[in-house]
Design a protein around this motif. Structure first.
Motif, PDB file in Angstrom:
ATOM      1  N   LYS A 160      -0.689 -18.019   0.326  1.00  0.00           N
ATOM      2  CA  LYS A 160      -0.862 -16.833   1.171  1.00  0.00           C
ATOM      3  C   LYS A 160      -0.814 -15.534   0.352  1.00  0.00           C
ATOM      4  O   LYS A 160      -0.785 -14.441   0.921  1.00  0.00           O
ATOM      5  N   LYS A 161      -0.802 -15.656  -0.953  1.00  0.00           N
ATOM      6  CA  LYS A 161      -0.643 -14.484  -1.821  1.00  0.00           C
ATOM      7  C   LYS A 161      -1.718 -13.418  -1.575  1.00  0.00           C
ATOM      8  O   LYS A 161      -1.407 -12.227  -1.424  1.00  0.00           O
ATOM      9  N   ASP A 162      -2.969 -13.835  -1.541  1.00  0.00           N
ATOM     10  CA  ASP A 162      -4.061 -12.870  -1.337  1.00  0.00           C
ATOM     11  C   ASP A 162      -3.965 -12.224   0.039  1.00  0.00           C
ATOM     12  O   ASP A 162      -4.206 -11.015   0.186  1.00  0.00           O
ATOM     13  N   THR A 163      -3.620 -13.014   1.034  1.00  0.00           N
ATOM     14  CA  THR A 163      -3.456 -12.481   2.391  1.00  0.00           C
ATOM     15  C   THR A 163      -2.348 -11.440   2.423  1.00  0.00           C
ATOM     16  O   THR A 163      -2.500 -10.367   3.016  1.00  0.00           O
ATOM     17  N   CYS A 164      -1.227 -11.759   1.779  1.00  0.00           N
ATOM     18  CA  CYS A 164      -0.097 -10.824   1.725  1.00  0.00           C
ATOM     19  C   CYS A 164      -0.500  -9.515   1.061  1.00  0.00           C
ATOM     20  O   CYS A 164      -0.173  -8.420   1.562  1.00  0.00           O
ATOM     21  N   ASN A 165      -1.220  -9.583  -0.045  1.00  0.00           N
ATOM     22  CA  ASN A 165      -1.627  -8.372  -0.756  1.00  0.00           C
ATOM     23  C   ASN A 165      -2.598  -7.527   0.071  1.00  0.00           C
ATOM     24  O   ASN A 165      -2.539  -6.293   0.039  1.00  0.00           O
ATOM     25  N   THR A 166      -3.470  -8.196   0.828  1.00  0.00           N
ATOM     26  CA  THR A 166      -4.389  -7.475   1.718  1.00  0.00           C
ATOM     27  C   THR A 166      -3.615  -6.742   2.807  1.00  0.00           C
ATOM     28  O   THR A 166      -3.888  -5.568   3.101  1.00  0.00           O
ATOM     29  N   LEU A 167      -2.645  -7.428   3.392  1.00  0.00           N
ATOM     30  CA  LEU A 167      -1.830  -6.821   4.446  1.00  0.00           C
ATOM     31  C   LEU A 167      -0.960  -5.692   3.885  1.00  0.00           C
ATOM     32  O   LEU A 167      -0.773  -4.659   4.535  1.00  0.00           O
ATOM     33  N   LEU A 168      -0.456  -5.873   2.667  1.00  0.00           N
ATOM     34  CA  LEU A 168       0.334  -4.818   2.021  1.00  0.00           C
ATOM     35  C   LEU A 168      -0.500  -3.556   1.808  1.00  0.00           C
ATOM     36  O   LEU A 168      -0.001  -2.437   2.000  1.00  0.00           O
ATOM     37  N   ASP A 169      -1.749  -3.731   1.417  1.00  0.00           N
ATOM     38  CA  ASP A 169      -2.634  -2.575   1.238  1.00  0.00           C
ATOM     39  C   ASP A 169      -2.809  -1.804   2.546  1.00  0.00           C
ATOM     40  O   ASP A 169      -2.804  -0.569   2.563  1.00  0.00           O
ATOM     41  N   LYS A 170      -2.957  -2.535   3.634  1.00  0.00           N
ATOM     42  CA  LYS A 170      -3.127  -1.897   4.951  1.00  0.00           C
ATOM     43  C   LYS A 170      -1.861  -1.162   5.373  1.00  0.00           C
ATOM     44  O   LYS A 170      -1.924  -0.065   5.944  1.00  0.00           O
ATOM     45  N   LEU A 171      -0.717  -1.758   5.095  1.00  0.00           N
ATOM     46  CA  LEU A 171       0.560  -1.131   5.440  1.00  0.00           C
ATOM     47  C   LEU A 171       0.788   0.135   4.608  1.00  0.00           C
ATOM     48  O   LEU A 171       1.215   1.172   5.138  1.00  0.00           O
ATOM     49  N   ARG A 172       0.506   0.046   3.319  1.00  0.00           N
ATOM     50  CA  ARG A 172       0.692   1.216   2.452  1.00  0.00           C
ATOM     51  C   ARG A 172      -0.264   2.335   2.841  1.00  0.00           C
ATOM     52  O   ARG A 172       0.082   3.521   2.734  1.00  0.00           O
ATOM     53  N   TRP A 173      -1.455   1.968   3.293  1.00  0.00           N
ATOM     54  CA  TRP A 173      -2.415   2.986   3.749  1.00  0.00           C
ATOM     55  C   TRP A 173      -1.828   3.782   4.909  1.00  0.00           C
ATOM     56  O   TRP A 173      -2.003   5.003   4.992  1.00  0.00           O
ATOM     57  N   LYS A 174      -1.097   3.114   5.804  1.00  0.00           N
ATOM     58  CA  LYS A 174      -0.475   3.822   6.934  1.00  0.00           C
ATOM     59  C   LYS A 174       0.542   4.848   6.442  1.00  0.00           C
ATOM     60  O   LYS A 174       0.589   5.976   6.937  1.00  0.00           O
ATOM     61  N   LEU A 175       1.359   4.446   5.482  1.00  0.00           N
ATOM     62  CA  LEU A 175       2.358   5.365   4.943  1.00  0.00           C
ATOM     63  C   LEU A 175       1.693   6.530   4.206  1.00  0.00           C
ATOM     64  O   LEU A 175       2.125   7.682   4.326  1.00  0.00           O
ATOM     65  N   GLN A 176       0.640   6.225   3.441  1.00  0.00           N
ATOM     66  CA  GLN A 176      -0.091   7.268   2.717  1.00  0.00           C
ATOM     67  C   GLN A 176      -0.744   8.241   3.700  1.00  0.00           C
ATOM     68  O   GLN A 176      -0.728   9.465   3.482  1.00  0.00           O
ATOM     69  N   THR A 177      -1.307   7.699   4.760  1.00  0.00           N
ATOM     70  CA  THR A 177      -1.968   8.530   5.767  1.00  0.00           C
ATOM     71  C   THR A 177      -0.965   9.429   6.480  1.00  0.00           C
ATOM     72  O   THR A 177      -1.216  10.626   6.675  1.00  0.00           O
TER      73      THR A 177
END
Length: 277
Positions: A160-177
């Motif tokens: 699930k590593k790639d899935t986790c990294n994809t979801l992490l990118d989406k979560l970090r985008w929320k914080l950045q936004t």
């Protein structure tokens, strides 16, 4: 003239009425039986029925039964399975925040369980699902990031590593936004000093922000406007500060989309500084 209804119509109506009554009786009986089960002290029966309801995908019922027997089987051999399926039932009824908490607690309580890897992943995923849009409080977003990072550190070779990294990118985008929007709001409201400070903090916190160019531009522009609107005795120092922020933008984006405006601010700042001397 009154027409008589065909016998077939009457028979169908009667059959439909009987079916509705039968279903109502079955439903009432089922609800009554479940109500009695909830009030019962027969925990072995509740244990059996909880898994039965879970297998039938009646998660609203299984979650209630598992919740009742969870403290009963705590510390016992069956406790591990009860806690896992209680948490899965919470996940299935979409109570993601509570499920996230219990998945995390399960992994801490049973670190060597066959369910631990799945529990840690689903715990992080529950917080991801509970994460709101950027304008709202980001507690669940931060929890999700923390739990995904913990999961990856414990299971670095997970499929699930790639899935986790994809979801992490989406979560970090929320914080950045959220960070960028909060800082930019000061600029829109005309609080240029606060905007300059907040925008710098945003880029410091999130150096890889997708809004990096906008942040550097509005950092420089806020500093420039703040200097321009200042009392004369403060302008020299503030235009020097603005010039530094302007240079930061040019260095990062020598062909950036805001370069025309940036160069104009640079020229005006240098002109003021030269004339002031």
């Amino acid at each position: 003239m009154q027409f008589e209804k065909p016998n077939g119509f009457c028979n169908k109506t009667m059959k439909l009425t009987k079916l509705i009554i039968l279903l109502a009786v079955v439903f009432a009986t089922g609800c009554g039986e479940f109500s009695k089960l909830l009030k019962s002290n027969d925990y072995e029966l509740k244990y059996t029925k909880a898994f039965e309801y879970y297998g039938m995908e009646k998660y609203d019922k299984s979650v209630q039964l598992f919740e009742q027997i969870l403290p009963v089987y705590k510390g016992m051999e069956k406790g591990e399975k009860v806690m896992y399926y209680y948490t899965m039932s919470l996940y299935k009824v979409k109570d993601y925040y509570t499920a996230g908490y219990y998945f995390r607690k399960f992994a801490q309580t049973y670190p060597h369980s066959e369910y631990t890897e799945e529990a840690m992943y689903l715990g992080a995923y529950c917080y991801y699902l509970d994460s709101p849009k950027p304008s709202l409080d980001q507690e669940s977003t931060n929890m999700a990031i923390s739990e995904f990072e913990l999961f990856l550190s414990k299971f670095p070779n997970t499929p699930k590593k790639d899935t986790c990294n994809t979801l992490l990118d989406k979560l970090r985008w929320k914080l950045q936004t959220k960070s960028y929007n909060n800082a930019y709001l000061y600029y829109k409201l005309g609080y240029y000093k606060a905007a300059n400070i907040s925008l710098k903090n945003s880029i410091k916190d999130y150096p890889d922000s997708p809004y990096r160019e906008e942040i550097l531009y509005y950092t420089a522009k806020a500093a420039y406007i703040y200097a321009d609107k200042s009392v004369p005795e403060k302008q020299q120092e503030r235009f020097l500060n603005a010039k530094t922020d302007i240079a930061d933008y040019i260095k990062a984006y020598p062909t950036g989309k805001y370069l025309k405006d940036i160069n104009k601010m640079k020229e005006n700042s240098e002109k003021f500084i030269t004339n002031y001397r």
